[in-house]
Design an enzyme around this catalytic site. Sequence first.
Site, PDB file in Angstrom:
ATOM      1  N   ALA A   9       0.863  -1.193   0.000  1.00 10.38           N
ATOM      2  CA  ALA A   9       0.000   0.000   0.000  1.00 10.38           C
ATOM      3  C   ALA A   9       0.896   1.239   0.000  1.00 10.38           C
ATOM      4  O   ALA A   9       1.079   1.893   1.022  1.00 10.38           O
ATOM      5  CB  ALA A   9      -0.922  -0.007   1.216  1.00 10.38           C
ATOM      6  N   LYS A  14       9.779  -1.811 -20.032  1.00 12.74           N
ATOM      7  CA  LYS A  14       8.508  -1.526 -20.710  1.00 12.74           C
ATOM      8  C   LYS A  14       8.602  -1.815 -22.216  1.00 12.74           C
ATOM      9  O   LYS A  14       7.666  -2.361 -22.809  1.00 12.74           O
ATOM     10  CB  LYS A  14       8.118  -0.068 -20.457  1.00 12.74           C
ATOM     11  CG  LYS A  14       7.850   0.217 -18.972  1.00 12.74           C
ATOM     12  CD  LYS A  14       7.822   1.711 -18.694  1.00 12.74           C
ATOM     13  CE  LYS A  14       7.583   2.023 -17.226  1.00 12.74           C
ATOM     14  NZ  LYS A  14       7.850   3.421 -16.891  1.00 12.74           N
TER      15      LYS A  14
HETATM   16  N1  LIG Z   1       4.731   5.162  -8.612  1.00 14.25           N
HETATM   17  C1  LIG Z   1       4.395   5.156  -9.895  1.00 14.25           C
HETATM   18  O1  LIG Z   1       4.133   6.189 -10.486  1.00 14.25           O
HETATM   19  C2  LIG Z   1       4.308   3.860 -10.648  1.00 14.25           C
HETATM   20  C3  LIG Z   1       3.827   3.871 -11.959  1.00 14.25           C
HETATM   21  C4  LIG Z   1       3.722   2.665 -12.679  1.00 14.25           C
HETATM   22  C5  LIG Z   1       4.107   1.495 -12.051  1.00 14.25           C
HETATM   23  N2  LIG Z   1       4.578   1.523 -10.778  1.00 14.25           N
HETATM   24  C6  LIG Z   1       4.936   0.256 -10.157  1.00 14.25           C
HETATM   25  O2  LIG Z   1       4.002  -0.011  -9.121  1.00 14.25           O
HETATM   26  C7  LIG Z   1       4.633  -0.747  -8.094  1.00 14.25           C
HETATM   27  C8  LIG Z   1       4.440  -0.012  -6.762  1.00 14.25           C
HETATM   28  O3  LIG Z   1       5.005   1.273  -6.873  1.00 14.25           O
HETATM   29  P1  LIG Z   1       4.782   2.383  -5.745  1.00 14.25           P
HETATM   30  O4  LIG Z   1       5.301   3.638  -6.317  1.00 14.25           O
HETATM   31  O5  LIG Z   1       3.396   2.332  -5.232  1.00 14.25           O
HETATM   32  O6  LIG Z   1       5.793   1.843  -4.629  1.00 14.25           O
HETATM   33  P2  LIG Z   1       5.888   2.263  -3.100  1.00 14.25           P
HETATM   34  O7  LIG Z   1       7.300   2.082  -2.685  1.00 14.25           O
HETATM   35  O8  LIG Z   1       5.253   3.572  -2.849  1.00 14.25           O
HETATM   36  O9  LIG Z   1       5.000   1.130  -2.366  1.00 14.25           O
HETATM   37  C9  LIG Z   1       5.416  -0.184  -2.213  1.00 14.25           C
HETATM   38  C10 LIG Z   1       4.880  -0.684  -0.879  1.00 14.25           C
HETATM   39  O10 LIG Z   1       5.183  -2.063  -0.762  1.00 14.25           O
HETATM   40  C11 LIG Z   1       5.489  -2.335   0.609  1.00 14.25           C
HETATM   41  N3  LIG Z   1       6.239  -3.592   0.704  1.00 14.25           N
HETATM   42  C12 LIG Z   1       7.541  -3.837   0.428  1.00 14.25           C
HETATM   43  N4  LIG Z   1       7.849  -5.130   0.635  1.00 14.25           N
HETATM   44  C13 LIG Z   1       6.699  -5.732   1.036  1.00 14.25           C
HETATM   45  C14 LIG Z   1       6.366  -7.067   1.399  1.00 14.25           C
HETATM   46  N5  LIG Z   1       7.280  -8.052   1.391  1.00 14.25           N
HETATM   47  N6  LIG Z   1       5.101  -7.329   1.781  1.00 14.25           N
HETATM   48  C15 LIG Z   1       4.169  -6.353   1.802  1.00 14.25           C
HETATM   49  N7  LIG Z   1       4.436  -5.073   1.473  1.00 14.25           N
HETATM   50  C16 LIG Z   1       5.686  -4.769   1.101  1.00 14.25           C
HETATM   51  C17 LIG Z   1       6.278  -1.115   1.037  1.00 14.25           C
HETATM   52  O11 LIG Z   1       6.280  -0.970   2.449  1.00 14.25           O
HETATM   53  C18 LIG Z   1       5.512   0.017   0.321  1.00 14.25           C
HETATM   54  O12 LIG Z   1       4.502   0.594   1.140  1.00 14.25           O
HETATM   55  C19 LIG Z   1       6.068  -0.938  -8.533  1.00 14.25           C
HETATM   56  O13 LIG Z   1       6.188  -2.147  -9.226  1.00 14.25           O
HETATM   57  C20 LIG Z   1       6.288   0.214  -9.499  1.00 14.25           C
HETATM   58  O14 LIG Z   1       7.296  -0.032 -10.432  1.00 14.25           O
HETATM   59  C21 LIG Z   1       4.671   2.667 -10.065  1.00 14.25           C
HETATM   60  N1  LIG Z   2       9.630   5.288 -12.563  1.00 10.12           N
HETATM   61  C1  LIG Z   2       8.662   5.189 -13.587  1.00 10.12           C
HETATM   62  C2  LIG Z   2       7.293   5.006 -13.001  1.00 10.12           C
HETATM   63  C3  LIG Z   2       6.259   4.577 -13.985  1.00 10.12           C
HETATM   64  O1  LIG Z   2       6.508   3.304 -14.467  1.00 10.12           O
HETATM   65  C4  LIG Z   2       8.707   6.455 -14.448  1.00 10.12           C
HETATM   66  O2  LIG Z   2       9.388   7.410 -14.066  1.00 10.12           O
HETATM   67  O3  LIG Z   2       8.110   6.476 -15.510  1.00 10.12           O
END
Ligand SMILES: NC(=O)c1ccc[n+]([C@@H]2O[C@H](COP(=O)([O-])OP(=O)(O)OC[C@H]3O[C@@H](n4cnc5c(N)ncnc54)[C@H](O)[C@@H]3O)[C@@H](O)[C@H]2O)c1
Ligand SMILES: N[C@@H](CCO)C(=O)O
Length: 436
Positions: free
Chosen positions: A11, A205
């Site tokens: 989350a 990607k």
């Molecule tokens: N942030 C973006 O804009 C974005 C865009 C596209 C894709 N993504 C992808 O989405 C995914 C999540 O990104 P985010 O930005 O929300 O990351 P984030 O770091 O904000 O959240 C990840 C969460 O996972 C939790 N976590 C870590 N290990 C864990 C475990 N073993 N069990 C349970 N929880 C655990 C962490 O405490 C953290 O709260 C990633 O794969 C990222 O590449 C992110």
């Molecule tokens: N780190 C990535 C998040 C989206 O996949 C970006 O900057 O585009």
Amino acid sequence: MKPIQVGLLGAGTVGGGVFTVLQRNHEEIERRAGRGIEIAVVADLDQERAAQIVQNRAKIVTDAYQVINDPTVEVVIELIGGYGIAKTLVLAAIAAGKHVVTANKALIAVHGNEIFAAAREKGVIVAFEAAVAGGIPIIKALREGLTANRIEWIAGIINGTTNFILSEMRDKGLDFEVVLKEAQRLGYAEADPTFDIEGIDAAHKASIMSAIAFGVPVQFDKAHVEGITNLAAIDIKYAEELGYRIKLLGITKRTPDGIELRVHPTLIPKDRLIANVEGAMNAVQVFGDAVGTTLYYGKGAGSEPTASAVIADLVDVVRYQSVPADKRVPYLAFQEDKVINTVVMPIGEITTSYYLRLKVADETGVLANITKILADQDISIDALLQKEALAGQNQTDLIILTHKTQEKRMLSAIEHMTKLPTVLGGVIKIRLEELS
Ligand SMILES: NC(=O)c1ccc[n+]([C@@H]2O[C@H](COP(=O)([O-])OP(=O)(O)OC[C@H]3O[C@@H](n4cnc5c(N)ncnc54)[C@H](O)[C@@H]3O)[C@@H](O)[C@H]2O)c1
Ligand SMILES: N[C@@H](CCO)C(=O)O
Ligand code: NA
């Protein structure tokens, strides 16, 4: 009908967006899906942060297996990231017969083939729209909307962090490090920002899009990857003077000799729509033989834009879970037994145009030697820019744009140029794509 029960792993930034958007738009989403969607249980190691994000809307646990093994949970959303524990958990969820929605491009790019095989075996859906270009529905477009086409090439600005850095550096003259910190603060950057700046995220990607476009396995390990850390501000400036903009592009092309799959800074003519995609925005240009060029533009990162794609996948799961597995749209768009192991060409074999910058002695005959080397390799010059030598200096910058040639010919020409006594220091080479 009882809402479909969803379990969430992780989350964080995206998880928070999923809660917010599901809550705000629940009526519309239910009208579309035909069934409500409810996140029942959330696992996160950081209980404090999870509590802030979840706000009593779901049960919170620390152990991801409590979500996976919860018999009421039908779909598991994986938003932890990376290809470590996330892989183990996704495979465990599949083994438990759960459908999976993930935003994790690293995971799909590196372990996608194995994950899809496991999912096929169990007859479950694995959906990953958020993994490529975040909120832009590019997976849907490639897998379904463009399905009549023989796709020839895809070129995309598919990393928001690096596009933001390049835009801010160019427009505001800000330092690389300052802009990177801002991208991290805004939640665009990966947990490890080297994935962004070294081009790895974009290559993840691009590899996924390549597989879906050409009916090949996901082949991230074959991608050629260059980031923006070696890009000099002076090249951005000279490119502008010549009518080009430099973008970090993820490119994949079909050629008679195989598939090109590469990520690197690229000059693009300034008047192309994609050249004007600024800040953290993403854009993907796809060329299909029937439709011609299409362009998909939008937010590729951030909490709600990414949640938009995650929820679209949840709706797809609701709609298609009762459809027999062999009647669903295949994971990688092509029927599994029709996926072909087309070779990904080594970078030396690819064909493109080039921007070269050389520091040369301001003497007669310099240009003749350089043009001869290019001619010897059968490389034709498209444009040439010679800067005036600064007062008191007898050296100057020479910029050459070439027509298309094979990379190995260019490397050979550069090797010869570097040996000329009048060429001072190395030769800077940046690839150029007309994208038309
Ligand atoms: N942030 C973006 O804009 C974005 C865009 C596209 C894709 N993504 C992808 O989405 C995914 C999540 O990104 P985010 O930005 O929300 O990351 P984030 O770091 O904000 O959240 C990840 C969460 O996972 C939790 N976590 C870590 N290990 C864990 C475990 N073993 N069990 C349970 N929880 C655990 C962490 O405490 C953290 O709260 C990633 O794969 C990222 O590449 C992110
Ligand atoms: N780190 C990535 C998040 C989206 O996949 C970006 O900057 O585009
Ligand atoms: Na997407």
